[in-house]
Design a protein around this motif. Structure first.
Motif, mmCIF file in Angstrom:
data_model
loop_
_atom_site.group_PDB
_atom_site.id
_atom_site.type_symbol
_atom_site.label_atom_id
_atom_site.label_comp_id
_atom_site.label_asym_id
_atom_site.label_seq_id
_atom_site.Cartn_x
_atom_site.Cartn_y
_atom_site.Cartn_z
ATOM 1 N N GLY A 49 0.811 -1.213 0.000
ATOM 2 C CA GLY A 49 0.000 0.000 0.000
ATOM 3 C C GLY A 49 0.842 1.260 0.000
ATOM 4 O O GLY A 49 0.570 2.214 -0.742
ATOM 5 N N ILE A 50 1.884 1.283 0.834
ATOM 6 C CA ILE A 50 2.763 2.457 0.879
ATOM 7 C C ILE A 50 3.519 2.598 -0.429
ATOM 8 O O ILE A 50 3.754 3.709 -0.915
ATOM 9 C CB ILE A 50 3.731 2.361 2.075
ATOM 10 N N SER A 51 3.902 1.470 -1.029
ATOM 11 C CA SER A 51 4.629 1.541 -2.298
ATOM 12 C C SER A 51 3.732 2.065 -3.420
ATOM 13 O O SER A 51 4.185 2.832 -4.277
ATOM 14 C CB SER A 51 5.207 0.171 -2.669
ATOM 15 N N ILE A 52 2.451 1.666 -3.435
ATOM 16 C CA ILE A 52 1.521 2.198 -4.440
ATOM 17 C C ILE A 52 1.332 3.695 -4.222
ATOM 18 O O ILE A 52 1.331 4.486 -5.176
ATOM 19 C CB ILE A 52 0.163 1.468 -4.380
ATOM 20 N N ALA A 54 3.519 5.694 -2.905
ATOM 21 C CA ALA A 54 4.758 6.340 -3.328
ATOM 22 C C ALA A 54 4.819 6.463 -4.843
ATOM 23 O O ALA A 54 5.355 7.447 -5.373
ATOM 24 C CB ALA A 54 5.967 5.558 -2.804
ATOM 25 N N THR A 55 4.282 5.474 -5.563
ATOM 26 C CA THR A 55 4.256 5.543 -7.022
ATOM 27 C C THR A 55 3.336 6.662 -7.489
ATOM 28 O O THR A 55 3.658 7.399 -8.423
ATOM 29 C CB THR A 55 3.792 4.195 -7.610
ATOM 30 N N PHE A 56 2.179 6.805 -6.846
ATOM 31 C CA PHE A 56 1.274 7.913 -7.157
ATOM 32 C C PHE A 56 1.951 9.254 -6.884
ATOM 33 O O PHE A 56 1.829 10.198 -7.663
ATOM 34 C CB PHE A 56 0.004 7.818 -6.297
ATOM 35 N N LEU A 57 2.665 9.322 -5.754
ATOM 36 C CA LEU A 57 3.232 10.595 -5.307
ATOM 37 C C LEU A 57 4.596 10.804 -5.967
ATOM 38 O O LEU A 57 5.638 10.749 -5.343
ATOM 39 C CB LEU A 57 3.384 10.600 -3.782
ATOM 40 N N SER A 58 4.581 11.054 -7.252
ATOM 41 C CA SER A 58 5.809 11.215 -8.021
ATOM 42 C C SER A 58 6.298 12.655 -7.947
ATOM 43 O O SER A 58 5.709 13.512 -7.285
ATOM 44 C CB SER A 58 5.546 10.843 -9.481
ATOM 45 N N SER A 59 7.383 12.937 -8.678
ATOM 46 C CA SER A 59 7.867 14.315 -8.748
ATOM 47 C C SER A 59 6.874 15.199 -9.493
ATOM 48 O O SER A 59 6.901 16.423 -9.358
ATOM 49 C CB SER A 59 9.241 14.372 -9.430
ATOM 50 N N TYR A 254 0.501 -1.221 -10.939
ATOM 51 C CA TYR A 254 -0.353 -1.545 -9.798
ATOM 52 C C TYR A 254 -0.806 -3.001 -9.835
ATOM 53 O O TYR A 254 -0.823 -3.678 -8.802
ATOM 54 C CB TYR A 254 -1.558 -0.597 -9.772
ATOM 55 N N VAL A 255 -1.197 -3.472 -11.024
ATOM 56 C CA VAL A 255 -1.651 -4.854 -11.150
ATOM 57 C C VAL A 255 -0.566 -5.830 -10.703
ATOM 58 O O VAL A 255 -0.832 -6.819 -10.029
ATOM 59 C CB VAL A 255 -2.073 -5.145 -12.602
ATOM 60 N N GLN A 256 0.673 -5.529 -11.054
ATOM 61 C CA GLN A 256 1.786 -6.405 -10.680
ATOM 62 C C GLN A 256 1.923 -6.513 -9.166
ATOM 63 O O GLN A 256 2.280 -7.564 -8.632
ATOM 64 C CB GLN A 256 3.079 -5.859 -11.288
ATOM 65 N N ARG A 257 1.610 -5.447 -8.456
ATOM 66 C CA ARG A 257 1.709 -5.460 -6.997
ATOM 67 C C ARG A 257 0.643 -6.339 -6.360
ATOM 68 O O ARG A 257 0.843 -6.857 -5.260
ATOM 69 C CB ARG A 257 1.618 -4.029 -6.453
ATOM 70 N N LYS A 269 -6.298 -4.586 0.881
ATOM 71 C CA LYS A 269 -5.849 -3.669 1.930
ATOM 72 C C LYS A 269 -4.837 -2.664 1.383
ATOM 73 O O LYS A 269 -4.850 -1.492 1.763
ATOM 74 C CB LYS A 269 -5.208 -4.466 3.075
ATOM 75 N N SER A 270 -3.968 -3.129 0.505
ATOM 76 C CA SER A 270 -2.944 -2.241 -0.042
ATOM 77 C C SER A 270 -3.566 -1.115 -0.863
ATOM 78 O O SER A 270 -3.100 0.028 -0.808
ATOM 79 C CB SER A 270 -1.957 -3.038 -0.895
#
Length: 516
Positions: A49-52, A54-59, A254-257, A269-270
């Motif tokens: 969940g945190i990694s997803i 972090a992916t959303f919250l890019s530069s 996301y699907v891979q996660r 939950k993620s």
């Protein structure tokens, strides 16, 4: 980094070294392609969940959102507000579906449903979307580091890109996820520090900032009239909903996660953890943009340097050139919004803390780029190499292809970032490109999911109609003025909306007529 104090340089180097070492550590676990792409399903849901998140919250968020809030208002925050509904659909339908297939690629099922062409079409759309995304993020990070160091943007992209490639290639998806956990925490702390420093610099603090911002309509979410031409509340809400459906339902990142979790429950939950973290944290970046606007309103003398930099980049001329100075005097806040936060970082953030903030910014870029590289390499290996080139390759061969594809995606993404130098708005360019590439892909997936009896022919006709519409909406602005009546009249963010709906509706209509 000759403009930075030694302590800041040391902090940044420690961060970069730590990320590379994470890749080295997890490289020992990558004994097969399954380890590299799915981490053998051993990642806990909270970490995913945190990694997803972090992916959303890019530069793009770290720089683009404050830039949009500075130059405009909080209209783009409506994108975040659309996430809960998209997440509900994802956890109810998408996650169980992908977990049941067991396929690491999000696009393998399209071949089973509609044929080889559907899988190939989705793969091409995904790879183009990822290259646009990676390029825009490389551009964003180089934009800020150039302001901090004075170094050439291309050189910055190359240096940061090499670091990202090293730990992504070595560590696989497990390294990507665990580094993103650290990066997600780091960039959230960075946002809070920036807000605290800004509020400290503005007399009257938050109350004065919000009072002045409200008077100038800087807190608006956009007009609530059903206006599909401008960036109204409804345009961004529709764009956000369909884009987030695409993220949760068709984006390999996301699907891979979902496959790295131990169960479907942990995968669900993620998704929800990502949403409940991202929505309030994204609001922090709008608050940063508003605080920056009020601060620079109180210090207009500081804006001249920012305007000159923006004008020089647009004209590709030195800041001393007369044309640059003339253009700088004409620029509006929305024309240089992306440059404001880097300027504040250079001039107002104390030594030591600046190194932490730059590390947070680097983490914002690195998390999304590494995720995109790993996902793109997975798609290339599963949907192109193993499908068309070598169907019976062993684990060692597949791993080598994954490594090579990761490197190639990183290099091509850097080239896309270089091509974006000089764009007006970082967030606008990403939203436009992603909407173009993602519309047809999402429509095809939803057609297969909703219309259980939709045939291959119905899908082909629907996609041809949808892609034709998307191309017209995307490129009709190039038509000469005497053909202005043929130009797409609505907002570009609606491309993904109309493209998706067209494919779904045409597919259903063709199938119904066929059955009759």
């Amino acid at each position: 980094m000759n403009n930075l104090p030694i302590i800041d340089i040391v902090i940044i180097l420690i961060y970069l070294l730590a990320m590379v070492l994470v890749g080295v550590y997890f490289s020992r676990k990558n004994k097969s392609a399954d380890d590299f792409t799915k981490a053998a399903g051993r990642i806990p849901g909270w970490a995913i969940g945190i990694s997803i998140y972090a992916t959303f919250l890019s530069s793009n968020t770290f720089l683009g959102v404050p830039g949009k809030a500075y130059g405009g208002n909080w209209n783009a925050f409506v994108f975040s507000l659309s996430m809960p509904l998209a997440a509900w659909i994802a956890t109810k339908y998408f996650v169980p579906f992908y977990r049941s297939t067991g396929e690491v690629s999000a696009y393998t099922n399209l071949e089973k449903r509609f044929g080889t062409w559907a899988r190939t079409y989705a793969v091409v759309c995904f790879l183009l979307t990822q290259l646009a995304r990676i390029g825009s993020i490389f551009f964003g990070i180089s934009l800020t580091l150039q302001a901090l160091t004075g170094y050439n943007m291309i050189a910055i992209m190359l240096i940061t890109g090499v670091c990202i490639v090293i730990y992504t290639v070595m560590g696989g998806i497990e390294a990507v996820i665990w580094t993103e956990v650290v990066q997600g925490i780091l960039k959230t702390i960075g946002a809070l520090i920036i807000i605290a420093l800004l509020v400290r610099e503005v007399p009257g603090g938050f109350s004065h900032i919000f009072q002045e911002a409200a008077q100038m309509d800087k807190l608006s979410l956009g007009t609530f009239q059903f206006d599909l031409v401008s960036s109204s509340f409804w345009v961004v809400l529709l764009y956000g909903f369909f884009m987030n459906l695409n993220n949760f339902g068709m984006d390999q990142n996301y699907v891979q996660r979902y496959h790295t979790a131990s169960s479907a429950k942990e995968a669900n939950k993620s998704v929800w953890l990502c949403v409940w973290i991202y929505v309030p944290v994204s609001l922090l970046f709008f608050i940063i943009g508003t605080c920056l606007f009020v601060y620079y309103q109180q210090h207009p003398e500081l804006l001249q340097t920012i305007k000159l930099q923006a004008a020089a980049e647009r004209l590709h001329l030195p800041a001393q050139d007369m044309q640059v100075q003339q253009l700088a005097s004409q620029l509006k806040p929305e024309d240089y919004g992306d440059k404001v936060m880097p300027h504040f970082m250079v001039n107002m953030i104390p030594t030591g803390i600046l190194g932490l903030i730059i590390s947070a910014l680097l983490s914002a870029a690195m998390s999304t780029i590494s995720s995109g590289m790993n996902a793109s390499a997975t798609v290339f290996t599963e949907d192109i190499y193993k499908r068309y080139i070598n169907k019976n390759g062993g684990e060692a061969k597949n791993l080598k292809v994954l490594y090579l594809a990761t490197v190639i995606v990183g290099l091509v993404g850097m080239c896309c970032g270089i091509a974006m130098i000089g764009v007006k708005s970082l967030l606008d360019i990403w939203w436009t490109l992603s909407g173009i590439f993602a519309g047809g892909m999402l429509g095809l997936f939803l057609l297969g999911l909703i219309a259980k009896k939709a045939s291959n022919n119905a899908a082909i006709i629907a996609v041809l109609m949808g892609v034709t519409l998307i191309l017209w909406m995307s490129l009709s602005y190039l038509l000469p003025e005497n053909l202005a009546y043929l130009k797409y009249p609505l907002h570009s963010n609606l491309i993904i909306v109309f493209g998706t709906l067209t494919i779904c509706l045409v597919g259903l209509l063709v199938q119904n007529r066929t059955r009759k």
